[in-house]
Design a protein around this motif. Structure first.
Motif, short mmCIF file in Angstrom:
data_model
loop_
_atom_site.label_atom_id
_atom_site.label_comp_id
_atom_site.label_asym_id
_atom_site.label_seq_id
_atom_site.Cartn_x
_atom_site.Cartn_y
_atom_site.Cartn_z
N VAL A 336 45.29 44.35 34.95
CA VAL A 336 44.96 44.10 33.54
C VAL A 336 45.11 45.38 32.73
O VAL A 336 45.73 45.39 31.66
CB VAL A 336 43.52 43.54 33.42
CG1 VAL A 336 43.10 43.47 31.95
CG2 VAL A 336 43.43 42.16 34.05
N SER A 337 44.56 46.47 33.23
CA SER A 337 44.63 47.75 32.50
C SER A 337 46.06 48.27 32.43
O SER A 337 46.41 48.99 31.49
CB SER A 337 43.72 48.79 33.16
OG SER A 337 44.16 49.08 34.47
N ASP A 338 46.90 47.89 33.40
CA ASP A 338 48.32 48.29 33.37
C ASP A 338 49.13 47.47 32.38
O ASP A 338 50.33 47.73 32.18
CB ASP A 338 48.94 48.13 34.77
CG ASP A 338 48.39 49.13 35.78
OD1 ASP A 338 47.77 50.12 35.36
OD2 ASP A 338 48.58 48.90 36.99
N GLY A 339 48.51 46.47 31.78
CA GLY A 339 49.23 45.61 30.85
C GLY A 339 50.11 44.59 31.54
O GLY A 339 51.00 44.01 30.92
N GLU A 340 49.84 44.30 32.82
CA GLU A 340 50.68 43.41 33.60
C GLU A 340 50.09 42.01 33.74
O GLU A 340 50.74 41.13 34.31
CB GLU A 340 50.88 43.98 35.02
CG GLU A 340 51.49 45.37 35.07
CD GLU A 340 53.01 45.35 34.95
OE1 GLU A 340 53.54 44.35 34.44
OE2 GLU A 340 53.65 46.32 35.36
N ALA A 341 48.87 41.80 33.27
CA ALA A 341 48.18 40.55 33.59
C ALA A 341 47.68 39.79 32.37
O ALA A 341 46.72 39.02 32.47
CB ALA A 341 47.01 40.84 34.53
N ALA A 342 48.32 39.94 31.23
CA ALA A 342 47.86 39.25 30.03
C ALA A 342 47.90 37.74 30.19
O ALA A 342 47.06 37.02 29.66
CB ALA A 342 48.69 39.68 28.83
N ASN A 343 48.88 37.23 30.93
CA ASN A 343 49.03 35.79 31.13
C ASN A 343 48.76 35.37 32.57
O ASN A 343 49.09 34.26 32.98
CB ASN A 343 50.44 35.35 30.73
CG ASN A 343 50.74 35.65 29.28
OD1 ASN A 343 50.14 35.07 28.37
ND2 ASN A 343 51.66 36.58 29.02
N ALA A 344 48.17 36.28 33.35
CA ALA A 344 47.93 36.00 34.77
C ALA A 344 46.75 35.07 34.96
O ALA A 344 45.73 35.19 34.29
CB ALA A 344 47.69 37.31 35.52
N ASP A 345 46.89 34.15 35.92
CA ASP A 345 45.82 33.21 36.24
C ASP A 345 44.65 33.91 36.92
O ASP A 345 43.52 33.43 36.88
CB ASP A 345 46.34 32.12 37.19
CG ASP A 345 47.50 31.34 36.59
OD1 ASP A 345 48.58 31.93 36.48
OD2 ASP A 345 47.31 30.17 36.25
N GLY A 346 44.93 35.01 37.61
CA GLY A 346 43.90 35.70 38.37
C GLY A 346 44.49 36.31 39.62
O GLY A 346 45.64 36.78 39.62
N ALA A 347 43.76 36.28 40.71
CA ALA A 347 44.24 36.82 41.98
C ALA A 347 43.41 36.20 43.10
O ALA A 347 42.22 35.91 42.91
CB ALA A 347 44.11 38.34 42.01
N TYR A 348 44.04 36.01 44.27
CA TYR A 348 43.38 35.32 45.37
C TYR A 348 43.74 35.97 46.70
O TYR A 348 44.84 36.50 46.87
CB TYR A 348 43.79 33.84 45.38
CG TYR A 348 43.42 33.14 44.10
CD1 TYR A 348 42.16 32.56 43.94
CD2 TYR A 348 44.30 33.08 43.02
CE1 TYR A 348 41.79 31.95 42.75
CE2 TYR A 348 43.95 32.47 41.83
CZ TYR A 348 42.69 31.91 41.70
OH TYR A 348 42.33 31.32 40.52
N ALA A 349 42.79 35.90 47.65
CA ALA A 349 43.01 36.48 48.97
C ALA A 349 42.21 35.69 50.00
O ALA A 349 41.10 35.22 49.71
CB ALA A 349 42.60 37.95 49.00
N VAL A 350 42.77 35.56 51.20
CA VAL A 350 42.08 34.86 52.29
C VAL A 350 42.48 35.50 53.60
O VAL A 350 43.61 35.98 53.76
CB VAL A 350 42.42 33.35 52.29
CG1 VAL A 350 43.90 33.09 52.50
CG2 VAL A 350 41.59 32.61 53.33
N ALA A 351 41.54 35.56 54.54
CA ALA A 351 41.80 36.07 55.87
C ALA A 351 41.28 35.08 56.89
O ALA A 351 40.23 34.46 56.68
CB ALA A 351 41.12 37.43 56.07
N MET A 352 42.00 34.90 58.00
CA MET A 352 41.54 34.00 59.04
C MET A 352 41.93 34.51 60.42
O MET A 352 42.83 35.35 60.55
CB MET A 352 42.04 32.57 58.81
CG MET A 352 43.53 32.38 58.84
SD MET A 352 44.01 30.70 58.35
CE MET A 352 43.45 29.75 59.76
N ASN A 353 41.24 34.03 61.42
CA ASN A 353 41.57 34.34 62.79
C ASN A 353 42.74 33.45 63.19
O ASN A 353 42.59 32.23 63.24
CB ASN A 353 40.36 34.08 63.69
CG ASN A 353 40.60 34.45 65.14
OD1 ASN A 353 41.70 34.26 65.67
ND2 ASN A 353 39.57 34.96 65.79
N PRO A 354 43.91 34.03 63.49
CA PRO A 354 45.08 33.18 63.75
C PRO A 354 44.98 32.37 65.03
O PRO A 354 45.68 31.36 65.18
CB PRO A 354 46.23 34.20 63.82
CG PRO A 354 45.57 35.48 64.21
CD PRO A 354 44.22 35.45 63.57
#
Length: 709
Positions: A336-354
Motif C-alpha cells: 500500500v505504501s509503495d503505491g502498488e495496492a490501490a485496487n488490491a483486494d488484500g493478501a492471503y497466505a496458508v500453510a499445511m502439512n503436505p
C-alpha cells in the motif's frame, strides 16, 4: 212432623291437571337422581376427586450448559467461557400478564437494565398487561371491540395499535419494567431466560437474593459468554456464537427446534463454531418439575446436571499463526505504501502439512478499495478465488507427462512464441529469442509461458499456422481441467469449514468457436480461478509424491468433566487421501527438480532466487497473472482496470517436506515490480524452521542446481 235431612254439599274435585302431576313426578325423580349422584360422588368417590383436585403434573425442563473450549495445537486456549452472575426467570404454565408485570415492577427496584432497544409494541404490551388499562382501551375502540369480540388475537392487535398511536408517558423505572416484561412475556412456558446477565453488581445480586420469594419465577444463576485470550487472532476462522437475546438464527430455525433447541439458545452461527455445533453445544441439564393444579411450580428435582460441550484442539500453532498474520499485514501495508495496492483486494497466505493435510496457519487481509480499510479475512483463503498465474505450471507439466506429449527423457521444446490472428503475440515475460529451447525443469525455472502453451497445443493435436489460424480438439479444456482437478484445482478441498467455493471456469467458446487463445491462457494459469486452499492442496500433492490430501483444522475432540478436569480424547482426525495422481515417481521428481531450480537456479531469469538463502533449501513456483478488477467493485458497470496478481507455492525442506505454503497478492498495479508473495513465503518458511527446530543442511549451497534426494 216429618224431618227432611239436609244433604252434605258435594266436595269440589281437584282442578290440578294430570300433566302437572306428571311434571311434579318427574321433578321428584330428578331430585332423587341428584341426591343419589351427590351421595355417589361424596361417599363412594370423594377421595378420588379430592386426589384429582390436588393432582400435580410432572414435566422435564432443560437448562443450557457452557460450550466446549477451543485450543491450538500446543494446548493454548483460543476460546474459553467467561462465567457471569445472572438473574434468571422461569415462566410458569398459565402465568398471567398481570403477574409478570408485577414481578417486573418489583424487580426494577433492585436492578437497572438497558432500555435502548425497546420498540413501541413493547410499551403497548406492558401497558395492556394491566386489566384496567386494557378495559379502558377497549372502551376507546368500540367498533373494533364489537367486530372482534370473538377473536381475541385481532382484538389485542387493535388494542396495541391504539396504544402505539396514543402512547402514554413512561418514567425511567417504568421503561426498565417494560424491558424486563418483554423478556418474560417472550419466554415459552417452563423456559428459563436471562433478565440480566452482564454488568450485574454485587449489591444488585444481594438485593435480588433477599427478595426472591416475593418474585415468582425469578432466580439467581450463571451465564456464559465466549472469551478470546488471544484477542482477534483467528476469530474469522473460529466464528461466532449467537447471543441469548438473538437466540436461534432464522435460517434453519425449524431444524434447530426439532433437535431440542429452545428459541433463546445460543448456537454457533459461523465457521468452526457452526461446523462443530453438535460437538461444542454439550448436553443440557434436565430438571423434573412438578406443577400443581394452579399451574404453579411446586417442586423441582435435578435429574442430570448437564455436560459441558466437548473441546476442539486445532492443527494450528497459535504462535506460528500470529507470525504469519504479522508478516502478511506488514507486507501488504508495504504494498500500500509503495503505491502498488490501490485496487488490491488484500493478501492471503496458508500453510499445511503436505503429508497429512493438517492446516498449520491460515491468514488473510481484505481491503475495501473505496475506503481502503483493511480487515481480517482469513476465510478468504477458501471463499475467494483468483487467477493464480504461473504457480499452476507444475500441474500442467505433470498433466502433459500423463498425456504422453512429453516424457522424462524427452521434454525439450523450441521456445517459439505463438502468433494468432488479430491477437498480440503470446509469449513469456522474457524477450523473444532469449532461449532457443527449454526442457521441462528449465521451463519451470524461468517460468516459460511458451513451453506451457506448446504442451496445450500438443495435447489438443493443434494445427497451427503463425498469424493465420489454429485449430484444436474440442475437448482440450476438459482435458486440461481434468489434469488440474487431479490436484484439486477447480474443486472444493473438503476442508472442515463451511463456505468453501470451487472457483470459476472461463468460457470455452467465443462467438460460437472454440476459444483457442483462452485454452493457451489456461495452460499457464491465466484463465480459470482457484482458491488459495486449493493451491496449498495442490502443491502438497507435488510435495508428497502425488497424494491429494483433505485439509483439516480440527486435530482432535476431547471432553471436560464437570469438575473441570480434562478427560480422554474422544476423537482424533485421521488424514484422508482424496486421490492419487497417476504420474510415476520419475515424472514427479522431474517437476520437483524444476521447482528446486525456481529457487536455486543460476539463470538470469530464475524467478525466486530471493528464497535461496533458506537452509534447508526449499522448492517452489512463482506466479504472475494479468488480471482485471472494477474501478468500483460494487458497480458492475464501472471501468475495468488492468491489474497483476502475484502468487507463490512451495514446500520445505525440499528433500523431506514438512510444510507446504501458498501465498497470493491479488490485483496489484499492472506494472508492479514488487516481490510481495515471495517476501511472505520466505518469512513463513524461516519462522517454521525456527519454531520447529528444523536443522540446517551442512552441505547446503544456495546455487545448488541439482536437487539432492
Amino acid at each position: 212432623m216429618k224431618y227432611i235431612r239436609t244433604q252434605k254439599p258435594k266436595r269440589v274435585k281437584s282442578q290440578i291437571p294430570l300433566r302437572l302431576n306428571l311434571l311434579f313426578f318427574f321433578v321428584f325423580l330428578l331430585l332423587a337422581a341428584l341426591v343419589a349422584q351427590l351421595a355417589y360422588l361424596q361417599i363412594f368417590n370423594g377421595e378420588k376427586f379430592r386426589t384429582e383436585v390436588d393432582r400435580t403434573d410432572q414435566t422435564l425442563v432443560t437448562g443450557a450448559v457452557p460450550r466446549g473450549l477451543i485450543f491450538d495445537s500446543q494446548g493454548r486456549p483460543l476460546v474459553t467461557n467467561q462465567a457471569n452472575n445472572a438473574i434468571t426467570y422461569t415462566k410458569s404454565m398459565g402465568v398471567t400478564a398481570a403477574s409478570m408485570r408485577a414481578v417486573a415492577d418489583k424487580l426494577v427496584t433492585y436492578i437497572t437494565v438497558d432500555t435502548d432497544n425497546l420498540q413501541p409494541r413493547d410499551y403497548a404490551d406492558y401497558y395492556l398487561s394491566d386489566s384496567d388499562a386494557s378495559d379502558a382501551v377497549i372502551q376507546k375502540i368500540p367498533d373494533a371491540a364489537t367486530k372482534y369480540k370473538n377473536d381475541t388475537g385481532k382484538l389485542y392487535t387493535a388494542q396495541t395499535e391504539y396504544v402505539e398511536k396514543h402512547m402514554p408517558t413512561f418514567t425511567a423505572k417504568q421503561k426498565q419494567s417494560v424491558a424486563l416484561y418483554k423478556i418474560m412475556n417472550g419466554a415459552t412456558s417452563l423456559t428459563t431466560v436471562y433478565l440480566k446477565n452482564t454488568g450485574l453488581t454485587e449489591k444488585e445480586l444481594a438485593l435480588v437474593g433477599e427478595h426472591l420469594t416475593e418474585m415468582p419465577g425469578v432466580n439467581l444463576g450463571t451465564d456464559w459468554e465466549r472469551h478470546y485470550p488471544n484477542g482477534a487472532s483467528m476469530t474469522s476462522i473460529i466464528g461466532t456464537v449467537s447471543s441469548e437475546k438473538s437466540g436461534l438464527p432464522s435460517d434453519g430455525l425449524t431444524g434447530y427446534l426439532a433437535n431440542g433447541y429452545a428459541r433463546n439458545d445460543r448456537v454457533g452461527i459461523s465457521y468452526l463454531e457452526k461446523a462443530y455445533e453438535n460437538v461444542l453445544k454439550g448436553a443440557k441439564s434436565r430438571t423434573q418439575v412438578e406443577i400443581g393444579s394452579d399451574n404453579e411450580i411446586i417442586n423441582s428435582v435435578q435429574k442430570f446436571k448437564g455436560q459441558q460441550g466437548a473441546n476442539l484442539t486445532l492443527t494450528i500453532d497459535s504462535a506460528y499463526q500470529q507470525k504469519v498474520e504479522a508478516i502478511l499485514k506488514k507486507t501488504f501495508a508495504s504494498a500500500v505504501s509503495d503505491g502498488e495496492a490501490a485496487n488490491a483486494d488484500g493478501a492471503y497466505a496458508v500453510a499445511m502439512n503436505p503429508s497429512t493435510g493438517a492446516v498449520l496457519a491460515i491468514a488473510g487481509e481484505a481491503q475495501n478499495t473505496k475506503s481502503h480499510k483493511v480487515s481480517d479475512d482469513a476465510l478468504g483463503v477458501l471463499n475467494r478465488a483468483f487467477a493464480m498465474g504461473s504457480a499452476v505450471k507444475p500441474a500442467m507439466i505433470l498433466g502433459a507427462l500423463q498425456d504422453g506429449v512429453i516424457s522424462v527423457s524427452d521434454n525439450t521444446i523450441a521456445d517459439t512464441p505463438i502468433y494468432l490472428p488479430a491477437t498480440p503475440v503470446k509469449k513469456s515475460v522474457y524477450p523473444v529469442g532469449t532461449f532457443s529451447s527449454l526442457n521441462a525443469a528449465s521451463a519451470l525455472e524461468v517460468s516459460s509461458n511458451i513451453y506451457m502453451m506448446h504442451l496445450a497445443m500438443r495435447e489438443a493435436n493443434a494445427k497451427y499456422s503463425p498469424k493465420v489460424s489454429m485449430t484444436m480438439d474440442s475437448d482440450i479444456f476438459d482435458k486440461m481441467r481434468r489434469y488440474f482437478a487431479e490436484f484439486g484445482l477447480g474443486l472444493t478441498t473438503g476442508i472442515d469449514l463451511p463456505g468453501e467455493i470451487s472457483g470459476l471456469q472461463g468460457a470455452t467458446t467465443l462467438n460460437g468457436q472454440l476459444a483457442v487463445g483462452s485454452a493457451l491462457d489456461l495452460s499457464y494459469g491465466n484463465y480459470d480461478t482457484y482458491t488459495l486452499m486449493q493451491m496449498a492442496q495442490y502443491v502438497s500433492a507435488v510435495a508428497n509424491n502425488g497424494y491429494r490430501m483433505k485439509p483439516y483444522i480440527v486435530q482432535s475432540i476431547s471432553q471436560t468433566a464437570n469438575n473441570g478436569k480434562a478427560t480422554a480424547t474422544t476423537n482424533v482426525t485421521t488424514p484422508t487421501i482424496l486421490g492419487k495422481i497417476p504420474n510415476i515417481q520419475a515424472q514427479i521428481d522431474l517437476v520437483k527438480q524444476g521447482m528446486w531450480q525456481v529457487v536455486h537456479g543460476t539463470n538470469g531469469w530464475t524467478t525466486a532466487t530471493s528464497l535461496n538463502t533458506l537452509n534447508p533449501g526449499v522448492a517452489g513456483k512463482t506466479g504472475t497473472a494479468q488480471t482485471f478488477t472494477r474501478a468500483d467493485p460494487e458497480d458492475s458497470t464501472s471501468k475495468l482496470l488492468e491489474t497483476t496478481t502475484l502468487s507463490f507455492v512451495g514446500f520445505a525442506p525440499a528433500t523431506n517436506p514438512q510444510i507446504a505454503i501458498a501465498v497470493v497478492f491479488p490485483n496489484l498495479e499492472a506494472d508492479t515490480d514488487g516481490n510481495y508473495a515471495q517476501v511472505v513465503a520466505k518469512q513463513m518458511f524461516s519462522d517454521y524452521y525456527k519454531m520447529n527446530d528444523v536443522k540446517a543442511d551442512k552441505n547446503y549451497t544456495p546455487h545448488q542446481v541439482k536437487l539432492k534426494n
